[in-house]
Each structure stands twice: as structure tokens, then as C-alpha cells.
Scaffold this motif. Structure first.
Motif: not given
Length: 432
Positions: A368-379
Motif C-alpha cells: 500500500i502506497e501513501i502519496l506524499q504532498k511532494d508527489g513521492s510515495l511512501a510504503e
């Protein structure tokens, strides 16, 4: 076509605006799902859980419909609207191949509901296939490829099958509602608000992470408290032993089964067709079980009676390293007069609530990927301490089941049963 609606306890209204969807719902193959329970042996423990695969499939479709509505409106530069119908159809049909007492039946007769789902979709003999071919000649194959995870667009696949998909979201909410266990409740509205299509799948906005986190914990709780309940598993094991006895007895008494349970004959002979498979449902099987209660075979009639009348086996948990210790318990069961081949059994249930992507595994999970405000992805587990705590770990147990009569001491076998109970209470086994 004019909009059709289905009143639903989970989604309030399920909206059907596309003729293909409505026509698929009205096929005989899809209507059969009304006669297939969603969680058949769970109903022996949580008596309200009598809901069907039909209602679940409609629910998965409704969640998918809402998701693609959001994608089409807000993410046109990322989402291809030409694939919207494909998603809705795959969501609706994802479980169309489930059979009577699905998973238990599958293990014994070596059937596979996913293979049957794809066959129902692609076979020219089905009403479903006829409707799908009206969309395009290759449309059935596209739908089947979503089901078997080979469709090239991962956005489409992950909406139907991933660690947070339309299927799981509906069955958690639906099973929670009908079992009256509230563990499976989570904020679907919030999740739909933060779901996003990305280049290689789907993700969720950072400000909705806690809704996703809550979903993971809810899923974990439902498995531990509902799906893995010892009594439900006891009934599943009892059903397995009943079908095993029938399968073996058929070789000696084919005429009895020809009269009492004709639709099972192709499965006993290992020559079933798609039509044979579709002819079975939970009601047909239950009728057969009731007829088996009158069999001259003592084991078959007794097991059938126990299943129909909910005579639940008891159990103890054990570690895999102690499995050899179970032989002593089986011998005591045999001494009392129960054939341990049918009146004892092992049921193993483990679940992995959440895991990161591990490409080295045979069937790696899509994380599951979480979309950060800067557009990057974090698991997800890198951001959530709760998810991190249960990530990558399997939970469940191994249980040894036996007749409840082994716990009574008011008959001629009292001494044997006392010895049996003494072994249950040693350090190798827990609870009963």
C-alpha cells in the motif's frame, strides 16, 4: 437504460446505469450466487451471517463504480475512462466461479473457483460470455485477465485484487454487519475520498492514511475474531470429513449416491463439466446431507447428522513441532469407538494482515502506497507504527479437533476419556 437500484444494508443503494451490468446480473450464472453463502460455516457460529456471494459481488461492483466515478471526474489525465466498464464488470464477476461450500469443496474435489470464474467468463456456453462478447469480441478475455492478474494496467488489477481493494473492503464491511461483530468496520467514505490512480497502480493521499491504517487493523481483527473462530473451523472440518467419507463410500455403494445425490456423481468420478459445477449450490448440498442422515453407513449418517444439527467438534491448539504427539490422542479416540480418520482432524489457519512487496516470494503482495504532498510515495508501514507492528507477521494457530464426547466421563469409556483429557492438559496443547 434507466437507472436501476438495489437496496443494500452496506451501501444503502447500489446504482446500475449500464445495460451490460444489469444484463450480467440477470444471467443464470450470476443469479446462482444467491444460493452460495459468503461465509457458509461461519453462520454456525454467528447466526446472522446468512448473506450470499450475490450481495457481496454487487457490493464490490458498487465500490468499484464509486472509485472510477472519482477517477473519471478528478484524474482524467491519469485514468483511462475506456477501462471503466472493464473494472465494473471484473468487480461484479470476480467471485462468479465460487461453488457450493467453496473452499472446503475445493480442497477435497480439487476444483478451483478462480479457474471456474475465468471459464464462466470465457466459455461460449454461458450467458455471461454472450453478453460480454456484445461489448467486443476480446472483452471476455480482458475481464478474465483482470481476474488472473495478467491485465497490463496495474490500476485496473489493483482495484480488484490488492491488499486494499474493492473486494476486501466490501467483504469486511458486509461480514462485519451480518455477523454483528464490529471489528470489520472502517471509514470507507474517507478511503474513497483519498484514493488516487498513479502510474503503476493505486495509492492513497497522506491525509487519509489513518483511514487506511484503520482498514488494516479491522481486517486483522476480523480474521482473528471471526474468520478463524474455532467453532466455525470445527464445522468446516466436519464438512470436509463428511464429504471425504461420501467420496470413499461411493466406490462401494454407487447406487446409494445415484439416488441420494446425483449431481455429485461427476465429482466422485473426476469427470465434471462446467455445467455440473454450476448445478451445485449450498441448498442442493444441504439436501444431500439430509438424505445421507438415513444412510446405512453409520459413519456417513452420523457425520451428516452432526453437520446438519450443528454438533461441533472440540479442539486444542498445538505447535507444529508437537504434531507427532497427536497420535496418542487419536488412539484414545479410536478406543472409545470413533474412527480417527473421520472423527479427528487438523485445521490450520494463518493470515498475513499486511506485508511489503517482496519480489523474491512466489506470490508477492502489492504494498500500500501513501502519496506524499511532494508527489513521492511512501510504503504504509514506514509511516504507521500500528501497521508496522503487524506487518510481515503471520497470525493464527493449528488446531486438533475431536468429538465432544471425549470430554464426558459418564459411560463405559470413562477411564479412557480421563486419560485422553490428561494428555490434553499437558504442556503440548492449549485450551479446548
Amino acid at each position: 437504460m434507466n437507472e436501476k437500484v438495489f437496496r443494500d444494508p452496506i451501501h444503502n443503494y447500489i446504482h446500475v446505469n449500464h445495460k451490460v451490468i444489469y444484463d450480467l446480473i440477470n444471467t443464470s450464472e450470476f443469479q446462482r450466487l444467491r444460493r452460495i453463502k459468503q461465509v457458509p460455516t461461519t453462520a454456525f457460529t454467528f447466526h446472522g451471517s446468512e448473506h450470499s456471494r450475490f450481495s457481496h459481488c454487487l457490493g464490490v461492483y458498487e465500490i468499484a463504480r464509486q472509485v472510477i466515478g472519482i477517477f473519471e471526474q478528478d484524474y482524467r489525465n491519469i485514468w483511462n475512462a475506456d477501462e471503466s466498464l472493464l473494472v465494473m464488470v471484473a468487480a461484479l464477476l470476480h467471485d462468479v466461479g465460487h461453488g457450493a461450500y467453496s473452499h472446503t469443496f475445493e480442497r477435497l474435489f480439487e476444483t478451483d473457483h478462480e479457474r471456474y470464474t475465468q471459464e464462466i467468463i470465457t466459455s461460449p456456453e454461458t450467458q455471461i460470455n454472450t453478453i460480454l462478447r456484445q461489448v467486443a469480441p476480446d472483452f471476455p478475455d480482458k475481464v478474465a485477465s483482470v481476474i488472473n492478474h495478467t491485465y497490463p494496467n496495474k490500476q485496473v488489477v489493483e482495484l480488484i485484487s490488492s491488499q486494499i481493494d474493492c473486494d476486501r473492503m466490501d467483504y469486511l464491511l458486509r461480514d462485519s454487519y451480518y455477523t454483528a461483530a464490529h471489528y470489520g468496520q472502517f471509514d470507507l467514505t474517507r478511503i474513497l475520498r483519498v484514493i488516487r490512480p498513479i502510474k503503476n497502480g493505486i495509492a492513497f493521499a497522506r491525509n487519509g492514511m489513518h483511514a487506511v491504517e484503520d482498514y488494516i487493523v479491522s481486517r486483522f481483527q476480523m480474521y482473528m475474531q471471526v474468520y478463524f473462530h474455532p467453532a466455525s473451523r470445527a464445522m468446516e472440518l466436519l464438512l470436509q470429513q463428511l464429504l471425504k467419507r461420501a467420496k470413499e463410500l461411493y466406490q462401494e455403494q454407487p447406487s446409494f449416491f445415484e439416488q441420494s445425490s446425483p449431481h455429485l456423481l461427476p465429482f466422485f468420478k473426476k469427470e465434471q463439466t462446467l455445467a455440473d459445477y454450476l448445478a451445485l449450490d449450498d441448498g442442493v448440498m444441504n439436501t444431500y446431507f439430509q438424505s445421507w442422515m438415513h444412510s446405512s453407513d453409520v459413519i456417513l449418517s452420523d457425520l451428516a447428522s452432526r453437520f446438519i444439527n450443528r454438533k461441533v467438534f472440540k479442539s486444542v491448539t498445538f505447535d507444529e513441532k508437537d504434531e507427532d504427539k497427536l497420535e496418542v490422542l487419536r488412539k484414545y479416540v479410536a478406543q472409545v469407538g470413533f474412527d480417527p480418520n473421520y472423527y479427528t482432524g487438523i485445521h490450520v489457519n494463518f493470515d498475513l494482515p499486511y506485508d511489503i512487496y517482496r519480489p523474491e516470494k512466489a506470490e508477492p503482495r502489492t504494498q500500500i502506497e501513501i502519496l506524499q504532498k511532494d508527489g513521492s510515495l511512501a510504503e504504509l508501514s514506514t509511516l504507521s507504527p500500528i501497521v508496522r507492528a503487524i506487518s510481515g507477521e503471520t497470525y493464527g494457530d493449528r488446531r486438533f479437533y475431536f468429538p465432544k464426547e471425549m470430554l464426558s466421563e459418564d459411560d463405559l469409556f470413562a477411564d479412557i476419556k480421563k486419560s485422553f483429557q490428561a494428555h490434553l492438559n499437558n504442556e503440548h496443547f492449549i485450551g479446548n
